[in-house]
Motif scaffolding. Structure first.
Motif, short mmCIF file in Angstrom:
data_model
loop_
_atom_site.label_atom_id
_atom_site.label_comp_id
_atom_site.label_asym_id
_atom_site.label_seq_id
_atom_site.Cartn_x
_atom_site.Cartn_y
_atom_site.Cartn_z
N VAL A 50 1.01 -0.96 -0.15
CA VAL A 50 0.11 -0.02 0.18
C VAL A 50 0.71 1.25 0.18
CG1 VAL A 50 -1.79 1.16 1.54
CG2 VAL A 50 -2.03 -1.13 1.11
N GLY A 51 0.52 2.35 -0.84
CA GLY A 51 1.15 3.57 -0.79
C GLY A 51 0.51 4.49 -1.33
N ASP A 52 0.93 5.90 -1.03
CA ASP A 52 0.41 6.93 -1.48
C ASP A 52 0.78 7.73 -2.65
OD1 ASP A 52 2.46 8.14 -0.51
OD2 ASP A 52 1.66 9.64 1.04
N GLN A 53 1.73 6.88 -3.25
CA GLN A 53 2.42 7.50 -4.36
C GLN A 53 3.14 8.87 -4.29
OE1 GLN A 53 -0.39 7.00 -7.63
NE2 GLN A 53 0.36 4.97 -8.14
N LYS A 54 3.55 9.11 -2.87
CA LYS A 54 4.16 10.61 -2.82
C LYS A 54 5.10 10.35 -1.72
CE LYS A 54 -0.24 13.08 -3.57
NZ LYS A 54 -1.50 13.29 -2.85
N GLY A 55 5.63 9.13 -1.36
CA GLY A 55 6.74 8.75 -0.55
C GLY A 55 6.29 7.82 0.56
N ARG A 56 5.16 7.50 0.75
CA ARG A 56 4.76 6.73 1.79
C ARG A 56 4.49 5.03 1.27
NH1 ARG A 56 0.35 8.89 4.76
NH2 ARG A 56 0.68 7.04 6.19
N VAL A 57 4.99 4.32 1.75
CA VAL A 57 4.72 2.69 1.35
C VAL A 57 4.73 1.87 2.55
CG1 VAL A 57 7.14 2.34 0.62
CG2 VAL A 57 5.13 1.11 -0.39
N GLY A 58 3.97 0.75 2.64
CA GLY A 58 3.94 -0.05 3.59
C GLY A 58 3.60 -1.44 2.89
N TYR A 59 3.86 -2.65 3.57
CA TYR A 59 3.41 -3.81 3.22
C TYR A 59 2.88 -4.71 4.33
CZ TYR A 59 7.32 -6.14 5.65
OH TYR A 59 8.06 -6.34 6.50
N GLY A 60 2.16 -5.64 3.78
CA GLY A 60 1.25 -6.58 5.07
C GLY A 60 0.85 -7.93 4.28
N ALA A 61 0.92 -8.83 5.08
CA ALA A 61 0.33 -10.14 4.79
C ALA A 61 -0.82 -10.63 5.71
CB ALA A 61 1.32 -11.08 5.24
N GLY A 62 -1.71 -11.28 5.04
CA GLY A 62 -2.93 -11.65 5.61
C GLY A 62 -3.45 -13.00 5.25
N LYS A 63 -4.06 -13.96 6.25
CA LYS A 63 -4.33 -15.02 5.90
C LYS A 63 -6.00 -15.12 6.43
CE LYS A 63 -2.78 -19.16 7.82
NZ LYS A 63 -1.61 -20.33 8.03
N ALA A 64 -6.73 -15.97 5.62
CA ALA A 64 -8.15 -16.03 5.83
C ALA A 64 -8.51 -17.40 4.97
CB ALA A 64 -9.07 -14.73 5.92
N ARG A 65 -9.96 -17.65 5.34
CA ARG A 65 -10.56 -18.85 4.77
C ARG A 65 -10.93 -18.34 3.25
NH1 ARG A 65 -12.37 -23.18 7.89
NH2 ARG A 65 -13.05 -24.10 5.72
N GLU A 66 -11.41 -17.18 3.00
CA GLU A 66 -11.55 -16.31 1.65
C GLU A 66 -10.64 -15.37 1.09
OE1 GLU A 66 -14.29 -17.62 0.10
OE2 GLU A 66 -14.64 -19.10 1.71
N VAL A 67 -10.60 -15.39 0.00
CA VAL A 67 -9.46 -14.36 -0.80
C VAL A 67 -9.92 -12.99 -0.26
CG1 VAL A 67 -8.65 -13.62 -2.89
CG2 VAL A 67 -9.06 -16.02 -2.55
N PRO A 68 -11.03 -12.54 -0.46
CA PRO A 68 -11.32 -11.06 -0.02
C PRO A 68 -11.05 -10.66 1.45
CG PRO A 68 -13.09 -11.94 -1.24
CD PRO A 68 -12.36 -13.08 -1.05
N GLU A 69 -11.20 -11.58 2.28
CA GLU A 69 -10.93 -11.36 3.53
C GLU A 69 -9.39 -11.30 3.85
OE1 GLU A 69 -11.86 -10.63 7.87
OE2 GLU A 69 -12.88 -10.37 6.00
N ALA A 70 -8.61 -12.36 3.26
CA ALA A 70 -7.33 -12.33 3.21
C ALA A 70 -6.60 -11.06 2.83
CB ALA A 70 -6.60 -13.48 2.73
N ILE A 71 -7.19 -10.48 1.72
CA ILE A 71 -6.60 -9.33 1.07
C ILE A 71 -6.96 -8.19 1.98
CG2 ILE A 71 -7.15 -7.51 -0.72
CD1 ILE A 71 -7.43 -10.05 -2.61
N ARG A 72 -8.12 -8.00 2.65
CA ARG A 72 -8.53 -7.04 3.65
C ARG A 72 -7.67 -6.73 4.64
NH1 ARG A 72 -10.34 -6.28 8.15
NH2 ARG A 72 -11.02 -8.56 8.32
#
Length: 193
Positions: A50-72
């Motif tokens: 995730v980033g704001d395209q102005k110099g800030r950025v971050g990353y994250g990992a998630g795990k769930a039974r469904e794809v949308p929930e893992a992405i959230r």
């Protein structure tokens, strides 16, 4: 077979939210299986940048039974771990950098205007979310997306601006550039003279 890797498309998935102006990119999705008495239970693990395209950025990992929930879940973690990276002229980094995490080693180099983003999959997602337009990056070692992203963040955390270096040394940024220009002039005179 316990794991079956499934990666997102070539550039990953990109969404832009209205309120916070953040762009999130899906780097990879893995389907993982847990073997239980009745068979296998499948879950999905997602890696998001995730980033704001102005110099800030971050990353994250998630795990769930469904794809949308893992992405959230991954997106929420990425928003909490955002870092600020100083950029030169809003398009590239101030200097070259090296980062590693586990077996992942990354070399990140500042580039001339018009170069574009020359980087492989997971690293490209980081630079696009960050807002860097000109950079050359090379991944050495692992091809694991998690380690590549973490190594890229290690390299970005080492980047600093001339103003930050000058304040750390108790000087002004103009003094640093003046010394560098004077030393290069002396070197030219020594070779000519």
């Amino acid at each position: 077979m316990a794991r079956e890797p499934r990666e997102g498309g070539r550039g990953g998935r990109e969404r832009e939210r209205e309120g916070d102006d953040l762009v999130d990119k899906l780097v990879t999705i893995n389907r993982v299986a847990k073997v239980v008495k009745g068979g296998r239970r499948f879950a999905f693990a997602a890696l998001v940048v995730v980033g704001d395209q102005k110099g800030r950025v971050g990353y994250g990992a998630g795990k769930a039974r469904e794809v949308p929930e893992a992405i959230r879940k991954a997106t929420e973690r990425a928003k909490r771990t955002m870092i600020r990276v100083p950029m030169k002229e809003g398009r590239t980094l101030h200097h070259d950098s090296y980062g590693h995490f586990g077996a992942g080693k990354v070399v990140v180099r500042a580039a001339e205007a018009g170069t574009g983003i020359i980087a492989g999959g997971p690293m490209r997602a980081v630079f696009e979310s960050l807002g860097v337009n000109d950079v050359v990056a090379k991944s050495l070692g692992t091809r694991n997306p998690h380690n590549m992203v973490k190594a890229t963040f290690a390299a970005l955390e080492r980047c600093s601006s001339p103003r930050a270096v000058a304040s750390r040394r108790g000087k002004k940024a103009s003094e640093l550039f003046a010394k560098r220009d004077a030393s290069s002039d002396e070197a030219v005179e020594a070779t000519n003279g």
